[in-house]
Structure formats: C-alpha cells, structure tokens
Design an enzyme around this catalytic site. Structure first.
Site, PDB file in Angstrom:
ATOM      1  N   ASP A  85       0.826  -1.205   0.000  1.00  0.00           N
ATOM      2  CA  ASP A  85       0.000   0.000   0.000  1.00  0.00           C
ATOM      3  C   ASP A  85       0.859   1.254   0.000  1.00  0.00           C
ATOM      4  O   ASP A  85       2.006   1.257   0.473  1.00  0.00           O
ATOM      5  CB  ASP A  85      -0.965   0.000   1.178  1.00  0.00           C
ATOM      6  CG  ASP A  85      -0.285  -0.087   2.536  1.00  0.00           C
ATOM      7  OD1 ASP A  85       0.739  -0.794   2.641  1.00  0.00           O
ATOM      8  OD2 ASP A  85      -0.758   0.550   3.489  1.00  0.00           O
ATOM      9  N   GLU A 147      -0.142  -1.551   5.677  1.00  0.00           N
ATOM     10  CA  GLU A 147       0.853  -1.077   6.645  1.00  0.00           C
ATOM     11  C   GLU A 147       0.644   0.394   6.988  1.00  0.00           C
ATOM     12  O   GLU A 147       0.866   0.816   8.133  1.00  0.00           O
ATOM     13  CB  GLU A 147       2.266  -1.292   6.092  1.00  0.00           C
ATOM     14  CG  GLU A 147       3.386  -1.015   7.080  1.00  0.00           C
ATOM     15  CD  GLU A 147       3.863   0.419   7.111  1.00  0.00           C
ATOM     16  OE1 GLU A 147       4.611   0.781   8.032  1.00  0.00           O
ATOM     17  OE2 GLU A 147       3.468   1.210   6.214  1.00  0.00           O
ATOM     18  N   GLU A 148       0.209   1.189   6.015  1.00  0.00           N
ATOM     19  CA  GLU A 148       0.074   2.625   6.236  1.00  0.00           C
ATOM     20  C   GLU A 148      -1.106   2.980   7.134  1.00  0.00           C
ATOM     21  O   GLU A 148      -1.208   4.121   7.583  1.00  0.00           O
ATOM     22  CB  GLU A 148      -0.072   3.352   4.890  1.00  0.00           C
ATOM     23  CG  GLU A 148       1.124   3.216   3.956  1.00  0.00           C
ATOM     24  CD  GLU A 148       2.336   3.991   4.424  1.00  0.00           C
ATOM     25  OE1 GLU A 148       2.259   4.644   5.488  1.00  0.00           O
ATOM     26  OE2 GLU A 148       3.368   3.952   3.728  1.00  0.00           O
ATOM     27  N   GLU A 175      11.833  -1.292   4.751  1.00  0.00           N
ATOM     28  CA  GLU A 175      11.516   0.142   4.796  1.00  0.00           C
ATOM     29  C   GLU A 175      12.759   0.947   4.410  1.00  0.00           C
ATOM     30  O   GLU A 175      13.895   0.519   4.650  1.00  0.00           O
ATOM     31  CB  GLU A 175      11.059   0.542   6.195  1.00  0.00           C
ATOM     32  CG  GLU A 175       9.713  -0.001   6.616  1.00  0.00           C
ATOM     33  CD  GLU A 175       8.545   0.765   6.023  1.00  0.00           C
ATOM     34  OE1 GLU A 175       8.774   1.773   5.320  1.00  0.00           O
ATOM     35  OE2 GLU A 175       7.396   0.336   6.255  1.00  0.00           O
TER      36      GLU A 175
END
Length: 399
Positions: A85, A147-148, A175
C-alpha cells in the site's frame, strides 16, 4: 489455499528491479483502494517462475496479502517483508504522473518508489536467482496490504507462522533506510475521541454543550502532555539515538459542528502517539480517560445527561528494540558492512515480527525523507545496493 496464477506474458521473463518497479508503481494501491489487481500481477509473476504462493484476503475483501516460500519447507528461514500500500496523492503538487515511473538522472519518481515498492521490486527481481539456488534455508516473501493504516495484514500473516507455514527465525523489513541497518523504531497507537454535545442556538449557548469547545480543551491536553514529555526528555537526555528521544502525541484531524450559530452537537479528532521503546502506551490512554471522566464530563452532563466523551483506541504497531546478539542484525551488518547504530522515529511492521519472537531489523533502499512526499523518488544506486544485498541473502541461505 495455495494458489498458482494463470501463466501469461511473464513466463521466462527475468525482469530487473527497475522494470518491476515500473510495473508496481503503475498500480495505484492507495491504502483505501483495492490492491487486488496488483496482487494478481505479483501472483502471475511468481507462478511464471514456478513459485507457489498464498493470498490472504483482508476482511474488507478489497485488499489482500501475499506469502510465498522458496526453498525447503523447514523452520529457520529468512523473511523479506514489504508492504504494497501507498499513501494518497490528492492535494500534493506532483510535477510528474505519480503512477508512472519517471527517470530523471539517478532518480526514479513515482508514488511508492521509495516507500516501499522499491524494496518489493528488488525482492521480486531476485526470485529467479532464489529459485535457481540450492537453498538449504527457505526464503519467505511477505507482502502486506495495509501497513500505512492498521498493519492488520502483517498480523494476519504472522499469526499463521509455525501453524500453516514453517516458522522463520529472521526477518528483514525493507523500509527505506538507505540500506543501513536499523535496529530500533517507535511504536504507534491511535486514540479516537468523539465528543457529544447538546445543540442549542448559539445566542443561548450556556444552555447547550459545545462539542467543539470541549474538543478544543482535550486537544490542548494532548499538546500539553506532549510538551511535558519533551521537557522531561530534555532534562534527562531522553531515549538514546532516537530523534526526538521521547514519546510524541499528535492530533492530525478534527471535524465537528453544524453551523456558526449552533452549539456543536458532535466533534471528532484523532490522536497519534509514537512511543519510544520501553514506554507504555496504555498508560497514556488511562491518564487521558481519567482526565476526561474527572475534569470534563461532569460539567457536560450537568447541562444535559446525553452529553459526554467516547474514547476508543488501538495499538497500531509495536516498537522495534535492538536485540542482544540478534541474528538478523549480524546477517544484515555482514552483508552491508554497516556497523553504525541507527534507529528511526517512524513505526513499521518490524516490531510485530520481533514481538512474535523473530529476530528482526529494517534494511531497505531509499531515504525515509522522500516517503509520502510529492514527487517521491528513489535512486537507481539505492536499488542496486538492495539487489546486491539480496544476492547476499541468497548466498546466506544456500550455504
């Protein structure tokens, strides 16, 4: 159920990380939209290289996560974890099409190019080499959907480790870290506050309860609590390596009211708390709830019994804490040559893997300063470093 996607035009194609990044960026997998087309593409790609995979749907049915294992079905493997995402682009002054990868010099522009489809593309580009290697230790590919926002995708996959799938011992979360080895990040929790007032004409406001006025007091409490943390950290040095080295409280959105001449019936605001390792997020909720019940609600209910404050909260992500003699750190440092101490103020899925007993670090291409920005970019040289790092992971698992 393990799935094999229909084999199409990807059969026999060994795409580079840049070519794959171009394809991944073209899917606008914004957190509140569907990612199923992107998942289908990745599934087709994995199948084209003979890799079985499993799709784990999100409860909303509009998004899904992917888990794939290459190599022997035994415990002790290495997870390469990324998310699919991206954050929205609306309202940002982009000078390129955010969903078309655009090259300018060493930079590749596009939403998610840095956070974190660059890492995802490198992992997928390494799949043919993983398949060709005589792996003694499995490599797992973990690609998550949200994840966001909530990190529920990672939770759903982690829950199945050691049950439906073999249990890994190491996780590398890609990341953006400029391929430095990050051994700590902050945790995150969210508090939703709904203030319910009592509507009257504003000329008679003392017979009503303004949800906006009450919310303003509560937002001020959040700011003052944050400033107290800051002052305490400045007095005692705070948590080493983190910048800032204290737990931060932040109100990001607030909405309420009906008209300028009506006392507001409702007001909602959202507080994010970024927790340094060792701090207890629940204690902030309890302190806040105590303040509301003791100092705020009695006066509201004295005017109208239906007035009040509803507080809901959830832990978004666990902090990542540096491990004593952690296997993930040893491997990542050996492959990157990085021996510095790096921690980051943002939250990530790394803390969830570590909380599940898996040795975890962050190491991925790009700079977090580019994440969520208009004209987001990642350098070609960063992708090359990540390609080399993943080649080292393959050697590690084939040794």
């Amino acid at each position: 159920m393990t799935r094999m996607a229909p084999i199409g035009s990807l059969r026999g194609m060994n795409l580079t990380s840049i070519e794959l990044l171009e394809r991944l960026v073209a899917f606008p997998s914004v957190s509140d939209a569907s990612n199923l087309d992107l998942v289908a593409f990745i599934g087709e790609y994995l199948t084209a290289h003979g890799v079985a995979y499993e799709v784990v749907p999100q409860p909303d049915g509009r998004n899904a996560n992917i888990w794939a294992t290459i190599g022997p079905r035994i415990d002790g493997g290495i997870v390469l974890s990324g998310h699919l995402d991206v954050v929205p682009v609306e309202g940002q002054p982009w000078t390129t099409d955010p969903f078309t990868l655009t090259a300018k010099g060493d930079r590749l522009y596009g939403r998610g190019s840095c956070d974190m489809k660059g890492f995802d593309a490198c992992v997928l580009a390494a799949v043919p080499a993983m398949v060709a290697a005589d792996l003694k230790r499995p490599i797992h590919i973990c690609l998550t959907a949200d994840e966001e926002i909530r990190m529920d995708g990672a939770r759903a996959l982690i829950e199945r480790l050691g049950k439906d799938w073999t249990r890994p011992s190491v996780c590398i979360v890609g990341e953006p870290s400029r391929m430095k080895v990050v051994t700590g990040h902050k945790g995150y929790m969210r508090i939703d506050t709904h203030v319910r007032g009592h509507e009257v004409h504003s000329s008679n406001r003392y017979h009503g309860v303004s949800a906006v006025f009450v919310a303003a007091r509560l937002v001020t409490w959040m700011e003052e609590r944050d400033l107290r943390n800051k002052a305490e950290a400045e007095a005692n040095g705070g948590v080493p390596y983190f910048d800032p080295g204290w737990t931060m409280l932040h109100v990001g959105t607030i909405n309420g009211g009906t008209a300028h001449n009506i006392t507001a019936l409702d007001c909602h605001f959202v507080t994010g708390i970024r927790l340094v390792p060792g701090d207890n997020g629940v204690s902030y909720v309890r302190e806040y709830e105590d303040y509301v019940r003791r100092e705020i609600e009695p006066a509201m209910k004295a005017v109208h019994p239906d007035a009040g404050v509803t507080i809901t909260w959830r832990i978004g992500g666990e902090p990542l804490v540096r491990e004593e003699d952690g296997e993930a750190e040893r491997i990542a440092r050996r492959l990157t040559g990085d021996n510095g101490i790096q921690v980051v103020p943002y939250g990530a899925e790394a803390g969830l893997f570590q909380a599940a007993g898996i040795s975890t670090v962050i190491c991925g291409p790009g700079d977090i300063a580019q994440a969520h920005q208009p004209d987001e970019w990642v350098e070609v040289s960063e992708l090359a470093k990540c390609d080399a790092f993943l080649a080292g992971i393959i050697r590690e698992c084939a040794a």
